[in-house]
Design a protein around this motif. Sequence first.
Motif, mmCIF file in Angstrom:
data_model
loop_
_atom_site.group_PDB
_atom_site.id
_atom_site.type_symbol
_atom_site.label_atom_id
_atom_site.label_comp_id
_atom_site.label_asym_id
_atom_site.label_seq_id
_atom_site.Cartn_x
_atom_site.Cartn_y
_atom_site.Cartn_z
ATOM 1 N N ARG A 59 0.840 -1.211 0.000
ATOM 2 C CA ARG A 59 0.000 0.000 0.000
ATOM 3 C C ARG A 59 0.869 1.252 0.000
ATOM 4 N NH1 ARG A 59 -3.533 -3.105 3.290
ATOM 5 N NH2 ARG A 59 -2.542 -2.318 5.192
ATOM 6 N N LYS A 60 1.945 1.233 0.791
ATOM 7 C CA LYS A 60 2.858 2.384 0.861
ATOM 8 C C LYS A 60 3.586 2.573 -0.470
ATOM 9 C CE LYS A 60 5.568 5.438 3.009
ATOM 10 N NZ LYS A 60 5.477 6.712 2.349
ATOM 11 N N LEU A 61 4.069 1.475 -1.058
ATOM 12 C CA LEU A 61 4.740 1.560 -2.357
ATOM 13 C C LEU A 61 3.784 2.061 -3.436
ATOM 14 C CD1 LEU A 61 6.821 -1.740 -2.236
ATOM 15 C CD2 LEU A 61 7.734 0.588 -2.212
ATOM 16 N N GLU A 62 2.531 1.649 -3.367
ATOM 17 C CA GLU A 62 1.524 2.125 -4.318
ATOM 18 C C GLU A 62 1.261 3.620 -4.113
ATOM 19 O OE1 GLU A 62 -3.015 1.141 -5.790
ATOM 20 O OE2 GLU A 62 -2.314 0.299 -3.893
ATOM 21 N N ALA A 63 1.123 4.041 -2.874
ATOM 22 C CA ALA A 63 0.883 5.458 -2.564
ATOM 23 C C ALA A 63 2.053 6.327 -3.033
ATOM 24 C CB ALA A 63 0.654 5.647 -1.067
#
Length: 97
Positions: free
Chosen positions: A35-39
């Motif tokens: 989720r963090k990498l996507e954000a």
Amino acid sequence: MSMYSAPCVKVWFAFEQLGRLIPGASKEVLAQSLRKLEADGIVVRRDLSERVLHVEYELAPEKQEGVVVLLDGLSEWGASFLQMKGHKGRSQDANDS
């Protein structure tokens, strides 16, 4: 020429595949990291859910070149480190045991 210098090819990984590739990570930590990498725009998430939850991830196209440069550097550093340490290679290490 480095093994990472080839043109970037789209490679999607299902969440379960990533879990198998990173066995020490819990599902919660892996999901949170993705989720963090996507954000941050580093990976792209593709939801293929119809009846069953199915999600895949790949490096964002605009980030692929930077990752390739990073992997090239790591590969070169690793090779020079092993050479400096006099590493014989895996096939010889296996024969030594």
